[in-house]
Scaffold this motif. Structure first.
Motif, mmCIF file in Angstrom:
data_model
loop_
_atom_site.group_PDB
_atom_site.id
_atom_site.type_symbol
_atom_site.label_atom_id
_atom_site.label_comp_id
_atom_site.label_asym_id
_atom_site.label_seq_id
_atom_site.Cartn_x
_atom_site.Cartn_y
_atom_site.Cartn_z
ATOM 1 N N ARG A 115 0.829 -1.209 0.000
ATOM 2 C CA ARG A 115 0.000 0.000 0.000
ATOM 3 C C ARG A 115 0.860 1.255 0.000
ATOM 4 O O ARG A 115 0.520 2.250 -0.648
ATOM 5 N N MET B 22 -0.055 0.814 -4.372
ATOM 6 C CA MET B 22 -0.794 -0.230 -5.075
ATOM 7 C C MET B 22 -2.251 -0.284 -4.643
ATOM 8 O O MET B 22 -2.584 0.007 -3.499
ATOM 9 N N ASP B 23 -3.094 -0.676 -5.584
ATOM 10 C CA ASP B 23 -4.508 -0.952 -5.324
ATOM 11 C C ASP B 23 -4.590 -2.412 -4.910
ATOM 12 O O ASP B 23 -4.386 -3.309 -5.729
ATOM 13 N N GLU C 149 -0.728 -0.249 -16.960
ATOM 14 C CA GLU C 149 -1.154 -0.293 -15.552
ATOM 15 C C GLU C 149 -0.739 -1.609 -14.891
ATOM 16 O O GLU C 149 -0.361 -1.635 -13.717
ATOM 17 N N ARG D 159 -11.062 0.061 -0.686
ATOM 18 C CA ARG D 159 -10.119 1.042 -0.141
ATOM 19 C C ARG D 159 -10.608 1.621 1.178
ATOM 20 O O ARG D 159 -9.813 1.938 2.069
ATOM 21 N N LYS E 77 -14.084 -1.142 -6.008
ATOM 22 C CA LYS E 77 -12.695 -0.864 -5.644
ATOM 23 C C LYS E 77 -12.613 0.181 -4.535
ATOM 24 O O LYS E 77 -11.784 0.076 -3.621
ATOM 25 N N HIS E 78 -13.488 1.179 -4.594
ATOM 26 C CA HIS E 78 -13.427 2.223 -3.568
ATOM 27 C C HIS E 78 -13.984 1.713 -2.241
ATOM 28 O O HIS E 78 -13.510 2.119 -1.174
ATOM 29 N N VAL F 64 -6.461 -5.766 -3.060
ATOM 30 C CA VAL F 64 -7.679 -6.456 -2.632
ATOM 31 C C VAL F 64 -7.251 -7.678 -1.821
ATOM 32 O O VAL F 64 -6.441 -8.487 -2.278
ATOM 33 N N GLN G 225 -5.988 -4.271 -14.823
ATOM 34 C CA GLN G 225 -6.176 -2.893 -14.363
ATOM 35 C C GLN G 225 -5.099 -2.472 -13.356
ATOM 36 O O GLN G 225 -5.081 -1.342 -12.898
ATOM 37 N N ALA H 152 2.150 -1.985 -11.981
ATOM 38 C CA ALA H 152 1.773 -2.581 -10.696
ATOM 39 C C ALA H 152 2.674 -3.765 -10.354
ATOM 40 O O ALA H 152 3.087 -3.941 -9.203
ATOM 41 N N THR I 293 -4.680 -4.012 -10.348
ATOM 42 C CA THR I 293 -5.078 -4.343 -8.986
ATOM 43 C C THR I 293 -4.336 -5.596 -8.529
ATOM 44 O O THR I 293 -4.239 -6.573 -9.271
#
Length: 301
Positions: free
Chosen positions: A15, A19-20, A144, A250, A246-247, A22, A81, A148, A83
């Motif tokens: 993080r 990075m995004d 992307e 987060r 995704k949000h 999950v 994407q 990542a 993630t």
């Protein structure tokens, strides 16, 4: 040689790298440690998944494994994407047996020899990331995703004090493997080296003795336009649903996702939205799990 990072420390490092992330199910304790020790760790291996029907299906398979190979099949799955889906932490079935000379070169961070044998077990000694790609030389590699993946590798290297030479491809480890296909590992290592260098030279200087560090200002995220109530609900599939999911993750409201958010509305989306709405103190129809304009605004506040 290094002791593997704890799941908590690894999550913080990823993080911090922007990075995004999950978190999939019980990834922190999902491993194959009963088959032998995990560690010491010496580096990271980059894979591609091969053919897949959907990104969610591939994340699920990397978590659960196959009939011939129990999961987890890696530590992270990085989708197109960018993630990062965390699917396990500990010993994982990703590296298999590879060249002992390559392992020695990774440990010493020297030039890699050709991988000619498969005598050394890599599962105890490497972190592994699966990058979703068919591996046919045609399936594209979005920027992307590559960015990542490089951030993932650089974050782990940074935590251990490794250079980019601790990063290898599966094709450089195990004879007969072709992954990752479609980009050069030398170019990928150059990306990792740049990210490590940027962190070393671009970070904030420590405050002078006796002074308090200045708190950086964090701008509020700008909410995207509310797409309307018609965008959400059973049978709906669009980018707004993926953005919402995704949000929610987060913001810490993603516990009902099994393999992470997607473009298609599901019951997990509704339950996660309802959790967020109840956290605002709302009840009844105000917490029905369908995002209205005020729910949308508060998600980005």
């Amino acid at each position: 040689m290094a002791t593997p990072l704890t799941a908590t420390r690894a999550l913080s490092a990823l993080r911090a790298a922007g990075m995004d992330v999950v978190e999939v199910n019980s990834w922190e304790t999902h491993n194959r440690n009963h088959m032998g020790p995990w560690g010491p760790v010496y580096g990271v291996i980059i894979h591609h998944t091969g053919p897949y029907s959907s990104q969610a299906q591939m994340v699920g398979m990397c978590y659960n494994g196959r009939s011939d190979l129990p999961g987890p099949l890696c530590h992270s799955v990085i989708d197109k994407q960018g993630t990062c889906h965390l699917v396990g932490w500990g010993r994982a079935n990703h590296a298999g047996r590879g060249d002992a000379g390559v392992l020695a070169a990774v440990k010493a961070e020297t030039i890699l020899p050709a991988d000619r044998s498969a005598t050394a077990d890599g599962n105890p000694h490497f972190y592994g990331a699966e990058l979703i790609n068919r591996g046919d030389g045609v399936d594209p590699w979005p920027e992307e995703q590559l960015d990542a993946a490089a951030r993932w590798a650089a974050a782990l290297c940074r935590e251990h004090g490794w250079s980019e030479r601790s990063v290898i491809g599966h094709l450089e480890w195990q004879p007969g493997k072709i992954d990752p296909r479609g980009f050069s590992m030398d170019d990928f290592r150059a990306r990792v080296a740049k990210l490590i260098k940027e962190d070393e030279t671009g970070g904030a200087k420590p405050p002078a003795s006796g002074t308090s560090p200045a708190k950086p200002s964090t701008p509020k995220p700008i909410p995207p336009p509310y797409p309307g109530a018609q965008a959400f609900g059973p049978g709906k599939s669009n980018e707004s649903i993926l953005l919402l999911g995704k949000h929610l993750v987060r913001k810490g409201f993603g516990r009902h996702y099994r393999v992470g958010p997607s473009r298609t509305w599901g019951e997990a989306d509704r339950l996660n939205v309802a959790d967020f709405q109840r956290a605002q103190g709302w009840t009844g129809l105000d917490a029905d799990g369908y995002p209205g304009p005020e729910t949308w605004r508060r998600l980005w506040s």
